[in-house]
Design a protein around this motif. Structure first.
Motif, PDB file in Angstrom:
ATOM      1  N   GLY A 153       0.799  -1.225   0.000  1.00  0.00           N
ATOM      2  CA  GLY A 153       0.000   0.000   0.000  1.00  0.00           C
ATOM      3  C   GLY A 153       0.828   1.270   0.000  1.00  0.00           C
ATOM      4  N   TRP A 154       2.134   1.149   0.323  1.00  0.00           N
ATOM      5  CA  TRP A 154       3.029   2.323   0.337  1.00  0.00           C
ATOM      6  C   TRP A 154       4.051   2.156  -0.783  1.00  0.00           C
ATOM      7  CZ3 TRP A 154       3.825   6.440   4.118  1.00  0.00           C
ATOM      8  CH2 TRP A 154       4.967   7.205   3.868  1.00  0.00           C
ATOM      9  N   ARG A 155       4.003   3.054  -1.756  1.00  0.00           N
ATOM     10  CA  ARG A 155       4.941   2.993  -2.881  1.00  0.00           C
ATOM     11  C   ARG A 155       5.382   4.432  -3.151  1.00  0.00           C
ATOM     12  NH1 ARG A 155       0.302   0.786  -4.010  1.00  0.00           N
ATOM     13  NH2 ARG A 155      -0.171   2.332  -5.596  1.00  0.00           N
ATOM     14  N   SER A 156       6.553   4.767  -2.644  1.00  0.00           N
ATOM     15  CA  SER A 156       6.932   6.183  -2.699  1.00  0.00           C
ATOM     16  C   SER A 156       8.167   6.450  -3.537  1.00  0.00           C
ATOM     17  CB  SER A 156       7.164   6.717  -1.281  1.00  0.00           C
ATOM     18  OG  SER A 156       8.052   5.906  -0.556  1.00  0.00           O
ATOM     19  N   GLY A 157       8.160   7.659  -4.083  1.00  0.00           N
ATOM     20  CA  GLY A 157       9.383   8.245  -4.590  1.00  0.00           C
ATOM     21  C   GLY A 157       9.788   9.319  -3.602  1.00  0.00           C
ATOM     22  N   SER A 158      11.086   9.412  -3.305  1.00  0.00           N
ATOM     23  CA  SER A 158      11.561  10.445  -2.398  1.00  0.00           C
ATOM     24  C   SER A 158      12.505  11.357  -3.165  1.00  0.00           C
ATOM     25  CB  SER A 158      12.289   9.798  -1.220  1.00  0.00           C
ATOM     26  OG  SER A 158      12.856  10.798  -0.398  1.00  0.00           O
ATOM     27  N   LEU A 159      12.196  12.646  -3.134  1.00  0.00           N
ATOM     28  CA  LEU A 159      12.976  13.621  -3.888  1.00  0.00           C
ATOM     29  C   LEU A 159      13.639  14.599  -2.928  1.00  0.00           C
ATOM     30  CD1 LEU A 159      13.801  14.890  -6.624  1.00  0.00           C
ATOM     31  CD2 LEU A 159      11.650  16.189  -6.557  1.00  0.00           C
ATOM     32  N   ASP A 160      14.963  14.716  -3.056  1.00  0.00           N
ATOM     33  CA  ASP A 160      15.769  15.639  -2.253  1.00  0.00           C
ATOM     34  C   ASP A 160      15.805  16.988  -2.973  1.00  0.00           C
ATOM     35  OD1 ASP A 160      17.802  17.005  -0.942  1.00  0.00           O
ATOM     36  OD2 ASP A 160      19.387  15.571  -1.480  1.00  0.00           O
ATOM     37  N   VAL A 161      15.016  17.945  -2.454  1.00  0.00           N
ATOM     38  CA  VAL A 161      15.016  19.288  -3.051  1.00  0.00           C
ATOM     39  C   VAL A 161      15.885  20.241  -2.242  1.00  0.00           C
ATOM     40  CG1 VAL A 161      12.746  19.003  -4.118  1.00  0.00           C
ATOM     41  CG2 VAL A 161      12.905  19.979  -1.807  1.00  0.00           C
ATOM     42  N   ALA A 162      16.613  19.668  -1.262  1.00  0.00           N
ATOM     43  CA  ALA A 162      17.458  20.493  -0.388  1.00  0.00           C
ATOM     44  C   ALA A 162      18.862  20.650  -0.956  1.00  0.00           C
ATOM     45  CB  ALA A 162      17.517  19.875   1.005  1.00  0.00           C
ATOM     46  N   ARG A 163      19.476  19.566  -1.413  1.00  0.00           N
ATOM     47  CA  ARG A 163      20.849  19.659  -1.937  1.00  0.00           C
ATOM     48  C   ARG A 163      20.870  20.481  -3.211  1.00  0.00           C
ATOM     49  NH1 ARG A 163      21.137  14.832   0.782  1.00  0.00           N
ATOM     50  NH2 ARG A 163      22.537  15.070   2.574  1.00  0.00           N
ATOM     51  N   HIS A 164      19.934  20.198  -4.106  1.00  0.00           N
ATOM     52  CA  HIS A 164      19.647  21.101  -5.221  1.00  0.00           C
ATOM     53  C   HIS A 164      18.160  21.387  -5.179  1.00  0.00           C
ATOM     54  CE1 HIS A 164      23.597  20.033  -7.043  1.00  0.00           C
ATOM     55  NE2 HIS A 164      23.504  21.256  -7.541  1.00  0.00           N
ATOM     56  N   PHE A 165      17.823  22.647  -5.417  1.00  0.00           N
ATOM     57  CA  PHE A 165      16.411  23.028  -5.401  1.00  0.00           C
ATOM     58  C   PHE A 165      15.786  22.731  -6.761  1.00  0.00           C
ATOM     59  CE2 PHE A 165      13.031  26.242  -5.999  1.00  0.00           C
ATOM     60  CZ  PHE A 165      12.171  25.761  -5.027  1.00  0.00           C
ATOM     61  N   PHE A 166      14.573  22.188  -6.714  1.00  0.00           N
ATOM     62  CA  PHE A 166      13.828  21.943  -7.945  1.00  0.00           C
ATOM     63  C   PHE A 166      12.525  22.732  -7.906  1.00  0.00           C
ATOM     64  CE2 PHE A 166      16.783  18.525  -7.679  1.00  0.00           C
ATOM     65  CZ  PHE A 166      17.153  18.305  -8.999  1.00  0.00           C
ATOM     66  N   PRO A 167      12.313  23.618  -8.881  1.00  0.00           N
ATOM     67  CA  PRO A 167      11.076  24.406  -8.893  1.00  0.00           C
ATOM     68  C   PRO A 167       9.841  23.517  -9.060  1.00  0.00           C
ATOM     69  CG  PRO A 167      12.533  25.036 -10.724  1.00  0.00           C
ATOM     70  CD  PRO A 167      13.223  23.956  -9.975  1.00  0.00           C
ATOM     71  N   VAL A 168       8.683  24.123  -8.801  1.00  0.00           N
ATOM     72  CA  VAL A 168       7.429  23.368  -8.810  1.00  0.00           C
ATOM     73  C   VAL A 168       7.251  22.575 -10.106  1.00  0.00           C
ATOM     74  CG1 VAL A 168       4.904  23.594  -8.784  1.00  0.00           C
ATOM     75  CG2 VAL A 168       6.297  24.941  -7.183  1.00  0.00           C
ATOM     76  N   ALA A 169       7.565  23.178 -11.231  1.00  0.00           N
ATOM     77  CA  ALA A 169       7.341  22.489 -12.509  1.00  0.00           C
ATOM     78  C   ALA A 169       8.174  21.204 -12.602  1.00  0.00           C
ATOM     79  CB  ALA A 169       7.670  23.417 -13.675  1.00  0.00           C
TER      80      ALA A 169
END
Ligand code: TNX
Length: 509
Positions: A153-169
Motif C-alpha cells: 500500500g506504500w509505494r513512494s518516490g523520495s525527492l531531495d530538493v534540499a541539496r539542489h532546489f527543484f522548482p514546482v514544474a
C-alpha cells in the motif's frame, strides 16, 4: 549481484503474446493477473470517446485520460454521461471488489472497460491502458483481461530538493513519472545542511538565509505555502499523497545559519554549507527552545499537508550521543502526533523506545549496518512499527549505474537495473514479523543532480524497476521477463521527451 530466489522462476512470465494483428502486452509494473483474450482488440478511431461513469472521480480520471491520449493518438476526446458510444469507459463501482487501489480492465472490439471501487483504482487502470495504446500514434488496444492490485500500500518516490532546489514544474514532472508507474506517495526531503526549502510563518530567516544557496554554491530557492499547495494538489489529482520531511536533529546546517540559537553554546556554524559531506551538524537537543522551534515547523507543515504522515528525518546525527538522539526523536515524534500526523523517520530512529516514530525508512545497506541496527528494527517491528524498504544498495537512485555513470555517487556500490529489480523487500532484513513491511521507496538524493534531465537519467530505467518491486507479487516477478517489458517502455519515454539511460542488461533493441 546476488539474485533473490523467487521460487517461481518458471511460470512468472508476464509478457503475454497477443493475437495476430495486435500489439504485444508489455506492462510495467506487471499486473497481478493478465490474460490475452482471443479475437480482435479495440481499434482507436476518430470516433473514440472516453467516458467516466459513477461519479465525479470517474469523470475527472476520464478527462485526464483523454488529455493524455490526444497528443498520442490525435483521436480520443472526452464525452461525459452514459451514452452508448463505444470507446474507453471508466466505471466507478463501490461494489467492484477491487480493493483500495485495484482495478479490472477488459478490452475487446467494442472498447475498453476499466472498473474499480475507488478513484485510485481507476487512475491506476488508466496508467495500464496508456501502456496498452501503441506508443506511436493511433492503433489497436489488444484484447486482454486484467485484474490487478498492488502488493504494498506504500509505494513512494523520495525527492531531495534540499541539496539542489527543484522548482514546482520540475517536481510536477517527477510526479508525472511516479504516477505512470503507479507510485502513490511523494516523499519530499525539504531541508538539509545545504538548504531549507519551505517557508515557515514567523521564521523568515529559514528561507531568507537558509534557502539562499545549494550544493556547489548555486542560487538555491524555496517553496512558498502556495507553491507547496500547488504540489500537493498536482499530486492529489494523480492519487499521490505528499509526505513532507524536515531533517532533524542532524542535517541542519541551513537552519542553524538562519537561527544560531538553535545550536548549543559555541556550536553554531559560521556560514551556509555548499559541500557534499554529511553528519556534522546538530541542533541543541538539550534546550527547551529547540522544541518550540520543532513545534512551529511541524505545526506549519502539518497545516499545509492533507496527508496523514510527516517526516522528521533522524539520519546521520553522528555528533550526538545515542541517548540525546533517542530522547530528541521520541519527543519530536510526539510533536508530530500532537499535530495530528503520523511520524516517519529514518531507520536509526527505531531505537527511540515506545515513542519512536511508527514508520521507519530502512536505508542502511546490510553491508554497512551500524552494530545492532537490524535487531533494533526487528524489535521496533515487533512493537508494531511499519517499515518502508529502501536499502541504498537496491533502491538509491542517486547511486551510479556503473563506473561510467557521469553523475551520482557510489558509496553503496553501483546500482544496475538488475540489482534494483532483483530483491525481495519482505526478506531484505531477517526476522521481521509478517506484515511489517509497509512498502518500498525509491529515493533520489541530489548532491550531484541539479537538473530535471539529470534526474530523469538516474530515474529511467530504475524507477520502473522499483515500481514493479513495490506493485507486483514477488512470485510473479523475474528479471528475465521484466527486462523485455522494460525495453518496450523506451518509445514511451522518447514520446514524452524524457531523458534516460539505455542501461546494460536490458534488450533495448
Ligand atoms: C545518505 S540516506 C543520506 C543522505 C545522502 C545519501 C546519498 C540518508 C537517510 N542519508 O543524506 O544524501 O546518503 O546517497
Amino acid at each position: 549481484a546476488t539474485a533473490v530466489a523467487t521460487g517461481a522462476a518458471t511460470g512468472a512470465t508476464g509478457a503475454v503474446s497477443a493475437p495476430a494483428g495486435s500489439a504485444p502486452v508489455a506492462l510495467v509494473p506487471l499486473p497481478s493477473q493478465v490474460s490475452a483474450v482471443s479475437g480482435p482488440g479495440y481499434v482507436l478511431t476518430a470516433g473514440t470517446v472516453v467516458r467516466g461513469e459513477g461519479g465525479s472521480a470517474a469523470r475527472a480520471v476520464a478527462a485526464d485520460l483523454a488529455a493524455l491520449l490526444r497528443p498520442v493518438t490525435g483521436l480520443a476526446r472526452p464525452v461525459e454521461g452514459t451514452g452508448s458510444a463505444s470507446g474507453l469507459v471508466l466505471r466507478l463501482d463501490a461494489g467492484a471488489g477491487t480493493g483500495a487501489e485495484g482495478y479490472r480492465l477488459d478490452s475487446g472490439p467494442g472498447g475498453v472497460m476499466i472498473t474499480a471501487a475507488t478513484g485510485a483504482g481507476l487512475f491506476h487502470g488508466v496508467q495500464t491502458l496508456r501502456q496498452l495504446v501503441p506508443a506511436k500514434g493511433a492503433g489497436t488496444v489488444p484484447a486482454v483481461r486484467i485484474s490487478d492490485q498492488p502488493r504494498y500500500g506504500w509505494r513512494s518516490g523520495s525527492l531531495d530538493v534540499a541539496r539542489h532546489f527543484f522548482p514546482v514544474a520540475d517536481v510536477e514532472a517527477y510526479v508525472d513519472l511516479l504516477a505512470q508507474y503507479k507510485f502513490n506517495v511523494l516523499h519530499l526531503h525539504l531541508t538539509d545542511d545545504q538548504g531549507w526549502r519551505i517557508a515557515v510563518p514567523g521564521l523568515p530567516a529559514l528561507t531568507g538565509i537558509g534557502a539562499s544557496t545549494q550544493t556547489g554554491g548555486g542560487a538555491g530557492g524555496y517553496y512558498t505555502a502556495a507553491d507547496y499547495r500547488a504540489i500537493v494538489a498536482y499530486a492529489a489529482a494523480r492519487y499521490i499523497t505528499v509526505v513532507p520531511e524536515v531533517d532533524l536533529p542532524g542535517h541542519t546546517n541551513a537552519a542553524l545559519t538562519a537561527y544560531p540559537d538553535l545550536a548549543c553554546a559555541g556550536d553554531a556554524p559560521a556560514k551556509p554549507y555548499t559541500g557534499v559531506d554529511v553528519g556534522f551538524s546538530r541542533i541543541c537537543t538539550g534546550k527547551e527552545s529547540t522544541y518550540t522551534f520543532v513545534d512551529r515547523v511541524v505545526g506549519a507543515l502539518a497545516a499545509l499537508t492533507p496527508g496523514p504522515y510527516l517526516g522528521i528525518g533522524g539520519d546521520e546525527a553522528d555528533t550526538l550521543s545515542a541517548a540525546d538522539y533517542d530522547t530528541f526523536m521520541a519527543r519530536a515524534a510526539g510533536i508530530v502526533r500532537a499535530h495530528g500526523k503520523q511520524p516517519l523517520a529514518w531507520d536509526e530512529a527505531s531505537g527511540a523506545g515506545k515513542d519512536a516514530p511508527g514508520l521507519l525508512g530502512v536505508w542502511h545497506p546490510l553491508s554497512q549496518e551500524p552494530p545492532g541496527l537490524a535487531q533494533q528494527l526487528v524489535a521496533a517491528a515487533q512493537r508494531g512499527a511499519k517499515l518502508v524498504m529502501e536499502p541504498a544498495d537496491r533502491a538509491y537512485l542517486d547511486q551510479k549505474y556503473d563506473q561510467r555513470t557521469p553523475i551520482g555517487s557510489s558509496w553503496a556500490g553501483y546500482l544496475s537495473v538488475e540489482r534494483s529489480y532483483d530483491w525481495n523487500p519482505d526478506s531484505y532484513l531477517t526476522g521481521l514479523p509478517a506484515g511489517s513491511v509497509a512498502g518500498v521507496e525509491a529515493p533520489i538524493w541530489t548532491e550531484t543532480i541539479g537538473t530535471v534531465q539529470n534526474l530523469e537519467y538516474m530515474l529511467l530505467p530504475r524507477l520502473p524497476a522499483l515500481a514493479e518491486v513495490a506493485w507486483t507479487p514477488q512470485a510473479r516477478r523475474s528479471w528475465g521477463d521484466f527486462r523485455q517489458r522494460l525495453a518496450a517502455q523506451l518509445p514511451r519515454w522518447q514520446q514524452q521527451g524524457l531523458s534516460y539511460l539505455e542501461a546494460d542488461g536490458v534488450p533495448w533493441g
